[in-house]
Design a protein around this motif. Sequence first.
Motif, mmCIF file in Angstrom:
data_model
loop_
_atom_site.group_PDB
_atom_site.id
_atom_site.type_symbol
_atom_site.label_atom_id
_atom_site.label_comp_id
_atom_site.label_asym_id
_atom_site.label_seq_id
_atom_site.Cartn_x
_atom_site.Cartn_y
_atom_site.Cartn_z
ATOM 1 N N GLN A 175 -34.656 2.469 1.518
ATOM 2 C CA GLN A 175 -35.404 3.317 0.594
ATOM 3 C C GLN A 175 -36.637 2.554 0.118
ATOM 4 N N ARG A 177 -39.100 3.251 -2.082
ATOM 5 C CA ARG A 177 -39.449 3.193 -3.505
ATOM 6 C C ARG A 177 -38.457 2.373 -4.321
ATOM 7 N N HIS A 178 -37.214 2.295 -3.871
ATOM 8 C CA HIS A 178 -36.182 1.655 -4.684
ATOM 9 C C HIS A 178 -35.710 0.312 -4.124
ATOM 10 N N ARG A 180 -33.710 -0.348 -1.725
ATOM 11 C CA ARG A 180 -32.252 -0.237 -1.665
ATOM 12 C C ARG A 180 -31.853 0.296 -0.288
ATOM 13 N N ARG A 182 -29.736 2.582 2.049
ATOM 14 C CA ARG A 182 -28.928 3.798 2.027
ATOM 15 C C ARG A 182 -28.166 3.909 3.332
ATOM 16 N N GLU A 208 -39.686 10.691 5.740
ATOM 17 C CA GLU A 208 -39.182 11.290 4.507
ATOM 18 C C GLU A 208 -37.950 12.147 4.779
ATOM 19 N N ASP A 210 -35.349 14.437 2.358
ATOM 20 C CA ASP A 210 -35.111 14.975 1.009
ATOM 21 C C ASP A 210 -36.069 14.357 -0.012
ATOM 22 N N GLY A 211 -37.322 14.198 0.397
ATOM 23 C CA GLY A 211 -38.346 13.711 -0.512
ATOM 24 C C GLY A 211 -38.393 12.215 -0.703
ATOM 25 N N GLU A 212 -37.477 11.468 -0.073
ATOM 26 C CA GLU A 212 -37.434 10.009 -0.209
ATOM 27 C C GLU A 212 -37.980 9.353 1.053
ATOM 28 N N PRO A 213 -38.979 8.470 0.952
ATOM 29 C CA PRO A 213 -39.500 7.780 2.139
ATOM 30 C C PRO A 213 -38.590 6.620 2.545
ATOM 31 N N TYR A 214 -38.424 6.440 3.843
ATOM 32 C CA TYR A 214 -37.549 5.391 4.373
ATOM 33 C C TYR A 214 -38.276 4.546 5.418
#
Length: 362
Positions: A175, A177-178, A180, A182, A208, A210-214
């Motif tokens: 992830q 932004r975080h 972390r 997943r 992306e 569900d709106g989360e960039p990886y």
Amino acid sequence: MALFKRKTSEPAGKSAAASTAPDARRPICLALQGGGAHGAFQWGVLDRLLEDDRLDIRAVSAASAGAMNGAALISGLTTGGPQGGRAALDKLWRETNQSGGRNVFGDSAIWSAALTPGWLKDAPAWRAMESWAGSLSPYEFNPFNLNPLKRVLDASVDFEAVRSSHIRFFVAATQVRHARSRIFASPEITDRVLMASACLPHLFQAVEIDGEPYWDGGYLANPPLWPLYEGDRPDDILLMTLNPFESVGTPRAAGDIMDRINEIAFSAPLMAELRAVAFMQELFEEGRLTEDGRRSYRHVRMHAIEADGWLDDLSAGSKFNTEWTFLNGLKAKGRDAAEEWLTSCLDAVGTRSSVDLQARFG
């Protein structure tokens, strides 16, 4: 020297699990490390293990190219058994070879060094061109976000079979932004999940979901081992690495230094997990856990087929080389490595660890 020393027996006074019948298929979990086109080495390992058919694969945890191999493996096993698994892996790597050459793993002809003579790679002009190319963002040189990996995956993996398979599948992605890791589990696996797990941020735009960039899962879990400790999964884990842990001598050329930095960076998460496993094994074997601790901790048995000794002579640039001759050479090495492991370590599955983590981390 490899990371692991072979372990020939359990510590004195410690009983091993009941032996597996010689003709029985042995339940096992696989942990598949990522490494670009070097994943063809894993292809060879898996091809030989499936041909042998003495392992019963119950769960697979993976990142990046390892996740691609894992998806093809599970897709083929679910629909066609061991021969189906071999055919699906063959299809994956044929499609990789035929889909844009080295660009499948994100390289660009502007700065590809995979087939470049060593003297030119170390020339100042070449290094300057690499530095210039490296300053470009994938949002600049690939504004339309073209990713040939999607076509490869859609052509070679039955994702419905993967999602419905009895073989549990766990794929790591980072992830952005975080910061972390997943872990995507079987019901969540799609082509976008695998693209996210293999997304090198200087070569591809973030994927992306569900709106989360990886980004590439290998930054924080390469591969993740902890999903294999839970539930009713087998206590035996077979780790397949693609990044050599040991290096001969001190790198001095700029390219060699960067190669070694990348190998260390992408091995660091795995090293941390293995250190924790070694520590818990020591507590368990020395009787230093309470009864409650023993109930909450699974004493897993570790096995490994390593890149060390097989891929030591390859540069990081070769991870972008999808020429068919090169891929088949890696597959042949993988089959040889698997043959060696079957001969020397298969009997340990179900009874004891065949590698000694405590020799390195204890």
